[in-house]
Design an enzyme around this catalytic site. Structure first.
Site, PDB file in Angstrom:
ATOM      1  N   THR A 154     -51.263  33.246   5.846  1.00 54.80           N
ATOM      2  CA  THR A 154     -50.453  34.865   5.136  1.00 54.80           C
ATOM      3  C   THR A 154     -50.742  35.616   6.460  1.00 54.80           C
ATOM      4  O   THR A 154     -51.191  35.517   7.605  1.00 54.80           O
ATOM      5  CB  THR A 154     -50.751  35.682   4.149  1.00 54.80           C
ATOM      6  OG1 THR A 154     -50.621  35.175   3.059  1.00 54.80           O
ATOM      7  CG2 THR A 154     -50.510  37.394   3.852  1.00 54.80           C
ATOM      8  N   ARG A 182     -45.583  31.796 -10.167  1.00 55.72           N
ATOM      9  CA  ARG A 182     -46.747  32.253  -9.717  1.00 55.72           C
ATOM     10  C   ARG A 182     -46.329  33.984  -9.102  1.00 55.72           C
ATOM     11  O   ARG A 182     -46.381  33.702  -8.283  1.00 55.72           O
ATOM     12  CB  ARG A 182     -48.137  31.499  -9.213  1.00 55.72           C
ATOM     13  CG  ARG A 182     -49.236  32.231  -8.543  1.00 55.72           C
ATOM     14  CD  ARG A 182     -49.256  31.720  -7.213  1.00 55.72           C
ATOM     15  NE  ARG A 182     -50.790  32.630  -6.703  1.00 55.72           N
ATOM     16  CZ  ARG A 182     -50.404  33.065  -5.899  1.00 55.72           C
ATOM     17  NH1 ARG A 182     -50.098  32.797  -5.070  1.00 55.72           N
ATOM     18  NH2 ARG A 182     -51.843  34.079  -5.567  1.00 55.72           N
ATOM     19  N   SER A 184     -47.427  36.046  -5.870  1.00 56.71           N
ATOM     20  CA  SER A 184     -48.420  36.316  -4.914  1.00 56.71           C
ATOM     21  C   SER A 184     -49.348  38.408  -4.479  1.00 56.71           C
ATOM     22  O   SER A 184     -48.417  38.943  -5.251  1.00 56.71           O
ATOM     23  CB  SER A 184     -47.725  36.041  -3.493  1.00 56.71           C
ATOM     24  OG  SER A 184     -48.608  36.582  -2.546  1.00 56.71           O
ATOM     25  N   ASP A 185     -50.307  38.308  -4.198  1.00 54.84           N
ATOM     26  CA  ASP A 185     -50.487  39.763  -3.976  1.00 54.84           C
ATOM     27  C   ASP A 185     -49.493  40.166  -3.150  1.00 54.84           C
ATOM     28  O   ASP A 185     -49.878  41.759  -2.534  1.00 54.84           O
ATOM     29  CB  ASP A 185     -52.054  39.766  -3.176  1.00 54.84           C
ATOM     30  CG  ASP A 185     -52.046  39.331  -2.426  1.00 54.84           C
ATOM     31  OD1 ASP A 185     -51.808  38.064  -1.952  1.00 54.84           O
ATOM     32  OD2 ASP A 185     -52.861  40.257  -1.316  1.00 54.84           O
ATOM     33  N   THR A 203     -54.830  39.387   3.407  1.00 53.85           N
ATOM     34  CA  THR A 203     -54.697  38.056   2.893  1.00 53.85           C
ATOM     35  C   THR A 203     -55.621  37.590   1.848  1.00 53.85           C
ATOM     36  O   THR A 203     -57.066  38.142   1.923  1.00 53.85           O
ATOM     37  CB  THR A 203     -54.353  37.117   4.572  1.00 53.85           C
ATOM     38  OG1 THR A 203     -54.297  36.028   4.105  1.00 53.85           O
ATOM     39  CG2 THR A 203     -55.607  37.430   4.798  1.00 53.85           C
ATOM     40  N   GLY A 206     -54.145  36.165  -4.144  1.00 55.65           N
ATOM     41  CA  GLY A 206     -53.222  37.535  -4.518  1.00 55.65           C
ATOM     42  C   GLY A 206     -54.129  37.684  -5.895  1.00 55.65           C
ATOM     43  O   GLY A 206     -55.255  39.006  -6.280  1.00 55.65           O
TER      44      GLY A 206
HETATM   45  N1  ASP Z   1     -52.820  36.264  -0.415  1.00 60.62           N
HETATM   46  C1  ASP Z   1     -51.512  35.057  -0.711  1.00 60.62           C
HETATM   47  C2  ASP Z   1     -51.565  34.277  -1.870  1.00 60.62           C
HETATM   48  O1  ASP Z   1     -52.504  34.830  -2.933  1.00 60.62           O
HETATM   49  C3  ASP Z   1     -52.520  33.667  -0.139  1.00 60.62           C
HETATM   50  C4  ASP Z   1     -52.800  34.100   1.350  1.00 60.62           C
HETATM   51  O2  ASP Z   1     -53.178  35.126   1.428  1.00 60.62           O
HETATM   52  O3  ASP Z   1     -53.335  33.271   1.856  1.00 60.62           O
HETATM   53  O4  ASP Z   1     -50.384  34.358  -1.651  1.00 60.62           O
END
Ligand code: ASP
Length: 280
Positions: A154, A182, A184-185, A203, A206
């Site tokens: 991310t 789903r 993501s955050d 990152t 999430g």
């Molecule tokens: N935070 C992201 C998610 O959960 C993934 C990541 O940060 O690599 O979708």
């Protein structure tokens, strides 16, 4: 003026030294370009500019090079927040666009500022964003081998401009192999948040970031008078209590740049006009 960017996590066990050097170089380039840009643009314009460059680099899991979900499709999420107006805009699980952050930017001036799924994709294509497949052969190979990259990538940026305004942006291709639908955050205030006191981009996993509300808590704590160090310390202690996996980058209104991760190692670079710091 200050800027910090991240490119997710790097795992020594599943990625080569060559990839590490490539990521370091890419981040150095983007942080330098973006600092130059910041000299004549606002923090809000700069975070979009920086994240777009990272989305265009297939080394990172955002835009081109995004991870593939369990049904074989790519769905991306991105958001941006302006600390001064505390306006937030974003797209959740958008498909077939090159730069999700530019769609979030387009939404910034509208009333319905966070769009998901089909609605986000339709909005983009009816607003002249080209139909673009962000898949690269390497991700398809990993998907077919059911391997995943084991290192999330991310991307995000926080900037402080010459007027003292802070903004934050985050963009992701998700975890890879997730169940369609789903969320993501990255396009929530747990993963990307800013006020006039502080901005944070996250990152990591999430679900952990949302459970701990990482960006929201750090920014709120700084806004309520915590130092940036204390705000990170308290929030990462809470993250540890749930055995969470996350990293965050931040800048406060005093110009302090900060970053922390729960596990080694978040990939980041920062520049304050004098020192360019990059992850080791
Ligand atoms: N935070 C992201 C998610 O959960 C993934 C990541 O940060 O690599 O979708």
């Amino acid at each position: 003026m200050k800027i910090i960017i991240h490119g997710g996590f790097f795992s020594e066990s599943s990625q080569s030294l060559e990839t590490k050097i490539a990521k370091q170089n890419a981040l150095k380039q983007v942080v330098s370009n973006s600092y130059e840009f910041l000299k004549t643009h606002t923090a809000l314009e700069t975070i979009v500019y920086a994240v777009e460059q990272l989305e265009n680099d297939e080394l990172f899991n955002a835009g081109i090079g995004s991870q593939i979900q369990s049904d074989g499709k790519i769905r991306m999420s991105a958001s941006m927040m302006d600390g001064k107006s505390t306006k937030f805009s974003g797209v959740v699980n958008i498909e077939n666009v090159k730069n999700p952050i530019r769609v979030a930017e387009k939404l910034f001036g509208t009333v319905d500022r966070v769009l998901g799924g089909e609605g986000a994709t339709t909005f983009a294509h009816s607003n002249k964003f080209e139909v673009f497949n962000p898949e690269i052969p390497q991700r398809r190979k990993e998907y077919e081998a059911k391997l995943g990259t084991k290192s999330m990538g991310t991307v995000g940026c926080v900037a402080l401009d010459a007027q003292g305004n802070i903004a934050a942006a985050t963009s992701t291709g998700g975890k890879g192999f997730e169940v369609p639908g789903r969320i993501s955050d990255s396009a929530t205030t747990a993963g990307n948040y800013a006020t006039m006191h502080c901005g944070v981009s996250c990152t990591g996993i999430g679900e952990d970031i949302v459970s701990t509300a990482v960006a929201t808590k750090i920014v709120t704590r700084v806004s309520d008078g915590f130092t940036i160090e204390k705000a990170f310390e308290k929030t990462f202690t809470e993250l540890k209590e749930i055995d969470g996996f996350a990293g965050a980058i931040a800048i406060d209104h005093k110009g302090n740049i900060y970053h922390q991760d729960s596990h080694p190692s978040m990939v980041f670079a920062s520049y304050d006009g004098k020192t360019l710091e990059v992850f080791e």
